[in-house]
Enzyme design. Structure first.
Site, PDB file in Angstrom:
ATOM      1  N   ASN A   9       0.859  -1.189   0.000  1.00 48.79           N
ATOM      2  CA  ASN A   9       0.000   0.000   0.000  1.00 48.79           C
ATOM      3  C   ASN A   9       0.892   1.236   0.000  1.00 48.79           C
ATOM      4  OD1 ASN A   9      -1.824   2.047   0.490  1.00 48.79           O
ATOM      5  ND2 ASN A   9      -2.331   1.400   2.580  1.00 48.79           N
ATOM      6  N   LYS A  11      -0.011   4.203  -0.072  1.00 51.98           N
ATOM      7  CA  LYS A  11      -0.662   5.368   0.569  1.00 51.98           C
ATOM      8  C   LYS A  11      -0.471   6.588  -0.347  1.00 51.98           C
ATOM      9  CE  LYS A  11       0.005   3.125   4.965  1.00 51.98           C
ATOM     10  NZ  LYS A  11       0.121   3.221   6.410  1.00 51.98           N
ATOM     11  N   HIS A  94      -9.468   1.165   5.550  1.00 50.45           N
ATOM     12  CA  HIS A  94      -8.133   1.361   6.136  1.00 50.45           C
ATOM     13  C   HIS A  94      -8.262   2.304   7.343  1.00 50.45           C
ATOM     14  CE1 HIS A  94      -3.964   2.481   6.697  1.00 50.45           C
ATOM     15  NE2 HIS A  94      -3.652   1.416   5.993  1.00 50.45           N
ATOM     16  N   GLU A  96      -6.534   4.673   8.351  1.00 52.29           N
ATOM     17  CA  GLU A  96      -6.333   6.097   8.056  1.00 52.29           C
ATOM     18  C   GLU A  96      -7.607   6.706   7.484  1.00 52.29           C
ATOM     19  OE1 GLU A  96      -2.793   5.514   5.695  1.00 52.29           O
ATOM     20  OE2 GLU A  96      -1.779   4.824   7.514  1.00 52.29           O
ATOM     21  N   GLU A 166      -4.719  -4.914  10.863  1.00 56.33           N
ATOM     22  CA  GLU A 166      -3.678  -3.895  11.018  1.00 56.33           C
ATOM     23  C   GLU A 166      -3.879  -3.169  12.343  1.00 56.33           C
ATOM     24  OE1 GLU A 166      -2.017  -2.585   6.954  1.00 56.33           O
ATOM     25  OE2 GLU A 166      -3.795  -1.378   7.317  1.00 56.33           O
ATOM     26  N   GLY A 172       3.048   2.377  10.647  1.00 58.35           N
ATOM     27  CA  GLY A 172       3.952   3.506  10.431  1.00 58.35           C
ATOM     28  C   GLY A 172       4.750   3.887  11.657  1.00 58.35           C
ATOM     29  N   SER A 211       4.005  -2.087  10.096  1.00 54.04           N
ATOM     30  CA  SER A 211       5.468  -2.145  10.193  1.00 54.04           C
ATOM     31  C   SER A 211       6.043  -3.494   9.796  1.00 54.04           C
ATOM     32  CB  SER A 211       5.939  -1.726  11.597  1.00 54.04           C
ATOM     33  OG  SER A 211       5.533  -0.394  11.872  1.00 54.04           O
TER      34      SER A 211
HETATM   35  P1  13P Z   1       3.370   0.435   7.509  1.00 54.73           P
HETATM   36  O1  13P Z   1       3.859  -0.863   6.912  1.00 54.73           O
HETATM   37  O2  13P Z   1       4.058   1.630   6.971  1.00 54.73           O
HETATM   38  O3  13P Z   1       3.325   0.359   9.010  1.00 54.73           O
HETATM   39  O4  13P Z   1       1.833   0.582   7.037  1.00 54.73           O
HETATM   40  C1  13P Z   1       0.962  -0.459   7.202  1.00 54.73           C
HETATM   41  C2  13P Z   1      -0.305  -0.123   6.501  1.00 54.73           C
HETATM   42  O5  13P Z   1      -1.069   0.708   6.949  1.00 54.73           O
HETATM   43  C3  13P Z   1      -0.590  -0.802   5.228  1.00 54.73           C
HETATM   44  O6  13P Z   1      -1.893  -0.554   4.806  1.00 54.73           O
END
Ligand code: 13P
Length: 249
Positions: A9, A11, A94, A96, A166, A172, A211
């Site tokens: 992803n 983002k 997601h 976010e 997640e 992140g 992560s």
């Molecule tokens: P990270 O791997 O950067 O922690 O992000 C995970 C994520 O939100 C994937 O959708």
């Protein structure tokens, strides 16, 4: 037998140049036998990604979609548009989007239904915040997010949804859930969904996200209920993403 899936992803990151780099790294033989991989890129890159990744084993994904198929929805993108660019997967719910853009369980169910109606595989993202984990509410929160979608789907539709666990506190942050922590929650999701039928429990593809990187992927993916990964930061580095994909073989 479930097919492992590693989805990157991006983002709101990436570039045309990064697509080219992926095309160079992911030759036809790059993936181990039986492993699927996808890049989930921002909308403006879908056109270039479809062409650039054509010769690679990487499938294409989008980061969200609108519940409607057309009309007066400024700034939104529809499922038929994603179909035109060869998109296979679409992220739904997601954390976010739940936290920053108001995606509610009701909207998430609508998006899942629209995706399924247009031959797209929804990747339903669920996960608890640190506060919820510390209050011992992880399973309650995660299963409520799962049920908000799965209780409303019929049996055939349920088998077409991928779930990504997640934990919000691991996204992140560089703070990965331990393989045991991830396994515990993911086994709980699988067991819970088995009440819709043993076949769903067995076939359900569960991804871990938060992560995941080239150094910790193998250990996470070795757990029995972790079928793949949803990778953020490490999907912006071709070699790291390739290493993660190879760990799934
Ligand atoms: P990270 O791997 O950067 O922690 O992000 C995970 C994520 O939100 C994937 O959708």
């Amino acid at each position: 037998m479930r097919t492992p899936l590693i989805a990157g992803n991006w983002k709101m990151n990436g570039s045309r140049a990064l697509l080219e780099a992926f095309a160079e790294t992911f030759t036809a033989e790059a993936l181990p036998e039986g492993v699927k991989a996808a890049l989930i890129v921002p909308f403006p890159y879908l056109d270039a990604a479809q062409r650039t990744l054509e010769t690679t084993p990487l499938a294409l994904g989008a980061q969200t979609l609108n519940v409607e198929v057309s009309g007066a929805h400024t700034g939104e993108v529809s499922a038929p548009m994603l179909n035109e660019f060869g998109v296979r997967y679409v992220l739904v719910g997601h954390s976010e989007r739940r936290a920053l853009y108001g995606d509610s369980d009701e909207m998430i169910l609508g998006r899942v239904n629209t995706a399924l109606g247009h031959d797209l595989t929804p990747i339903l993202c669920v996960g608890e915040t640190l506060e919820e984990r510390e209050a011992d509410r992880t399973m309650t929160v995660v299963l409520a997010q799962v049920d908000a979608v799965f209780d409303a789907l019929d049996a055939a539709a349920r088998e077409r949804v991928v779930i990504a666990y997640e934990p919000v506190w691991a996204i992140g942050t560089g703070r990965t859930a331990s393989p045991e922590q991830a396994q515990e929650v993911m086994a709980g999701i699988r067991a819970h969904l088995s009440r819709h039928g043993a076949r769903l429990g067995e076939s359900l593809v569960l991804l871990y996200g938060g992560s995941m990187n080239a150094a910790n992927a193998a250990e996470l993916l070795a757990k029995p209920d972790i079928d793949g990964g949803l990778v953020g930061g490490a999907s912006l580095k071709t070699d790291d993403f390739l290493t993660i994909c190879q760990s799934a073989g």
